[in-house]
Design a protein around this motif. Sequence first.
Motif, PDB file in Angstrom:
ATOM      1  N   HIS A   1      12.220 -44.441  30.131  1.00 18.30           N
ATOM      2  CA  HIS A   1      11.426 -43.382  29.491  1.00 18.30           C
ATOM      3  C   HIS A   1      11.257 -42.153  30.373  1.00 18.30           C
ATOM      4  O   HIS A   1      10.896 -41.092  29.894  1.00 18.30           O
ATOM      5  N   LYS A   2      11.481 -42.270  31.688  1.00 19.12           N
ATOM      6  CA  LYS A   2      11.125 -41.185  32.604  1.00 19.12           C
ATOM      7  C   LYS A   2      11.841 -39.867  32.280  1.00 19.12           C
ATOM      8  O   LYS A   2      11.307 -38.799  32.543  1.00 19.12           O
TER       9      LYS A   2
ATOM     10  N   GLN B   1      13.417 -44.252  40.898  1.00 17.33           N
ATOM     11  CA  GLN B   1      13.680 -44.055  39.465  1.00 17.33           C
ATOM     12  C   GLN B   1      13.307 -42.649  38.988  1.00 17.33           C
ATOM     13  O   GLN B   1      14.067 -42.025  38.263  1.00 17.33           O
TER      14      GLN B   1
ATOM     15  N   SER C   1       4.559 -39.443  36.770  1.00 20.46           N
ATOM     16  CA  SER C   1       3.787 -40.361  35.934  1.00 20.46           C
ATOM     17  C   SER C   1       2.505 -39.671  35.467  1.00 20.46           C
ATOM     18  O   SER C   1       2.253 -38.526  35.838  1.00 20.46           O
TER      19      SER C   1
ATOM     20  N   GLY D   1       2.206 -48.713  35.296  1.00 23.92           N
ATOM     21  CA  GLY D   1       2.276 -48.502  36.738  1.00 23.92           C
ATOM     22  C   GLY D   1       1.340 -47.341  37.028  1.00 23.92           C
ATOM     23  O   GLY D   1       0.173 -47.510  37.354  1.00 23.92           O
ATOM     24  N   GLY D   2       1.854 -46.109  36.853  1.00 28.91           N
ATOM     25  CA  GLY D   2       0.967 -44.940  36.839  1.00 28.91           C
ATOM     26  C   GLY D   2       0.399 -44.754  35.445  1.00 28.91           C
ATOM     27  O   GLY D   2      -0.653 -44.170  35.260  1.00 28.91           O
ATOM     28  N   GLY D   3       1.143 -45.238  34.452  1.00 29.46           N
ATOM     29  CA  GLY D   3       0.633 -45.244  33.083  1.00 29.46           C
ATOM     30  C   GLY D   3       1.328 -44.312  32.110  1.00 29.46           C
ATOM     31  O   GLY D   3       0.836 -44.102  31.001  1.00 29.46           O
ATOM     32  N   SER D   4       2.512 -43.757  32.470  1.00 28.64           N
ATOM     33  CA  SER D   4       3.102 -42.761  31.568  1.00 28.64           C
ATOM     34  C   SER D   4       3.754 -43.377  30.333  1.00 28.64           C
ATOM     35  O   SER D   4       3.587 -42.865  29.225  1.00 28.64           O
ATOM     36  N   ASN D   5       4.501 -44.490  30.488  1.00 26.17           N
ATOM     37  CA  ASN D   5       5.116 -45.051  29.271  1.00 26.17           C
ATOM     38  C   ASN D   5       4.034 -45.642  28.385  1.00 26.17           C
ATOM     39  O   ASN D   5       4.121 -45.569  27.155  1.00 26.17           O
TER      40      ASN D   5
ATOM     41  N   GLY E   1       8.358 -49.998  39.972  1.00 28.53           N
ATOM     42  CA  GLY E   1       7.703 -48.951  39.182  1.00 28.53           C
ATOM     43  C   GLY E   1       6.245 -49.245  38.877  1.00 28.53           C
ATOM     44  O   GLY E   1       5.523 -48.378  38.393  1.00 28.53           O
TER      45      GLY E   1
ATOM     46  N   GLU F   1       9.723 -54.043  35.096  1.00 29.84           N
ATOM     47  CA  GLU F   1       8.456 -53.444  34.668  1.00 29.84           C
ATOM     48  C   GLU F   1       8.184 -53.838  33.211  1.00 29.84           C
ATOM     49  O   GLU F   1       7.128 -54.389  32.873  1.00 29.84           O
TER      50      GLU F   1
ATOM     51  N   SER G   1      10.218 -50.137  28.284  1.00 28.05           N
ATOM     52  CA  SER G   1      10.265 -48.866  29.017  1.00 28.05           C
ATOM     53  C   SER G   1      11.617 -48.594  29.685  1.00 28.05           C
ATOM     54  O   SER G   1      11.982 -47.445  29.884  1.00 28.05           O
TER      55      SER G   1
HETATM   56  C1  LIG Z   1       8.660 -46.025  36.493  1.00 27.07           C
HETATM   57  C2  LIG Z   1       8.732 -47.089  35.471  1.00 27.07           C
HETATM   58  C3  LIG Z   1       7.571 -47.701  34.940  1.00 27.07           C
HETATM   59  C4  LIG Z   1       6.192 -47.396  35.421  1.00 27.07           C
HETATM   60  O1  LIG Z   1       5.772 -46.062  35.281  1.00 27.07           O
HETATM   61  P1  LIG Z   1       4.711 -45.630  34.191  1.00 27.07           P
HETATM   62  O2  LIG Z   1       4.360 -44.242  34.585  1.00 27.07           O
HETATM   63  O3  LIG Z   1       3.550 -46.569  34.285  1.00 27.07           O
HETATM   64  O4  LIG Z   1       5.367 -45.708  32.874  1.00 27.07           O
HETATM   65  C5  LIG Z   1       7.726 -48.643  33.947  1.00 27.07           C
HETATM   66  N1  LIG Z   1       8.941 -49.011  33.495  1.00 27.07           N
HETATM   67  C6  LIG Z   1      10.072 -48.466  33.988  1.00 27.07           C
HETATM   68  C7  LIG Z   1      11.380 -48.914  33.447  1.00 27.07           C
HETATM   69  C8  LIG Z   1      10.011 -47.496  34.977  1.00 27.07           C
HETATM   70  O5  LIG Z   1      11.135 -46.951  35.461  1.00 27.07           O
END
Ligand SMILES: *Cc1c(COP(=O)(O)O)cnc(C)c1O
Length: 394
Positions: free
Chosen positions: A89-90, A117, A193, A235-239, A298, A345, A371
């Motif tokens: 998703h990044k 990543q 993130s 992780g940081g919470g973006s997805n 991640g 992740e 993700s």
């Molecule tokens: C970086 C990553 C995450 C964690 O980052 P979030 O900001 O929490 O989404 C989760 N899954 C994958 C595949 C990642 O590369």
Amino acid sequence: MSISKVEKGYFGQFGGSFVPEELQEVLNYLEEQFEKYKNDPEFIEEYNYYLKEYIGRENPLTFAKNLTGKVGGAKIYLKREDLNHTGAHKINNAIGQILLAKRMGANRIIAETGAGQHGVATATACAIFGIDCTIYMGKVDTERQALNVFRMELLGAKVVAVDKGQGRLKDAVDEAFSDLVQNYKTTFYLLGSAVGPHPFPTMVKHFQSIISEESKRQILEKEGKLPAAVVACAGGGSNAIGSFAHYIDTPEVRLIGVEPAEAPSLTKGVPAVIHGFKCLTLLDEEGNPSPTYSIAAGLDYPGIGPEHSYLKETGRAEYYTITGDEALEAFQELSKIEGIIPALESSHAVAQAMKLAKELNKDDTIIVNLSGRGDKDVEQVFHMLKKDEDVLKG
Ligand SMILES: *Cc1c(COP(=O)(O)O)cnc(C)c1O
């Protein structure tokens, strides 16, 4: 240096911006530009163009028929961020921010990366737009992730190994911010993130919200009703925030975030300021952010996005922990019965969804945000499983 506290960008008590005055000015300008462009029709059109033609959206919402049959209970659907260009998703966020950077006249992009990543996603976005790219990475991380360093270099980025402090992600973030303060006229900091000082959490959520915009439309088409729950790793919470965004105002949809048991900021953290914002954070006895040890690089972060901290505090979202072993099992299970190798992740979210499906009815549905794809993790899993085998053999 004096620290200014800004009142905007708060989610309840969380978020805000706790940074030196000079950096605050840069962030104020960034916020103004983001607000200006995010609703600009030309900006939206260009963003949508790259989502479709470069990232390959919209990606499918796949019914995991075999997994559903095996687990029993609610129908499990997978939102396929793993099928995006670069495999996660990044890139949604990297493309969104780089389009903003271009409009702001930046001719240089900087970013931080831990496992690499986000560095790879940023270097990719810089390659297609022909923008100079510098990635800050802790020296220890560059050694552990030599292949990702090479990947970024292939994409034309310069990787700076930071040997200050412990040579980890935190030190890379500090270097990136100090670069930004010195070079803000030409440089854009592309944060990876839904963390950091305002406006980053809001901006990253905006660009990741495409996930739930699509999944909502897709589930209504397929099932004629909203899901009982949306599950994502954090992780940081973006997805996770992108997967939740279009459901937050619909209380009947349960929002479920999954953290590694080895880095449980939401389940065990306390309110504290790290990296310029306030969130639930894991602290050691001295009050410093604790080192964490998730098998999924991640997810290895002692803090969490401010909006998740707020969703947890208000009870709108639920957060659970999954251990490395449980994630590893889900990784193998999904590979074997659906032919989809998930990122480690994402495997945390899959493991939680398998528990949840059993508790729900057969006519309920769960959306799991996949993700990323697990190709990047195959070698690591090989070593982990092989070690187990060796132990069993004695
Ligand atoms: C970086 C990553 C995450 C964690 O980052 P979030 O900001 O929490 O989404 C989760 N899954 C994958 C595949 C990642 O590369």
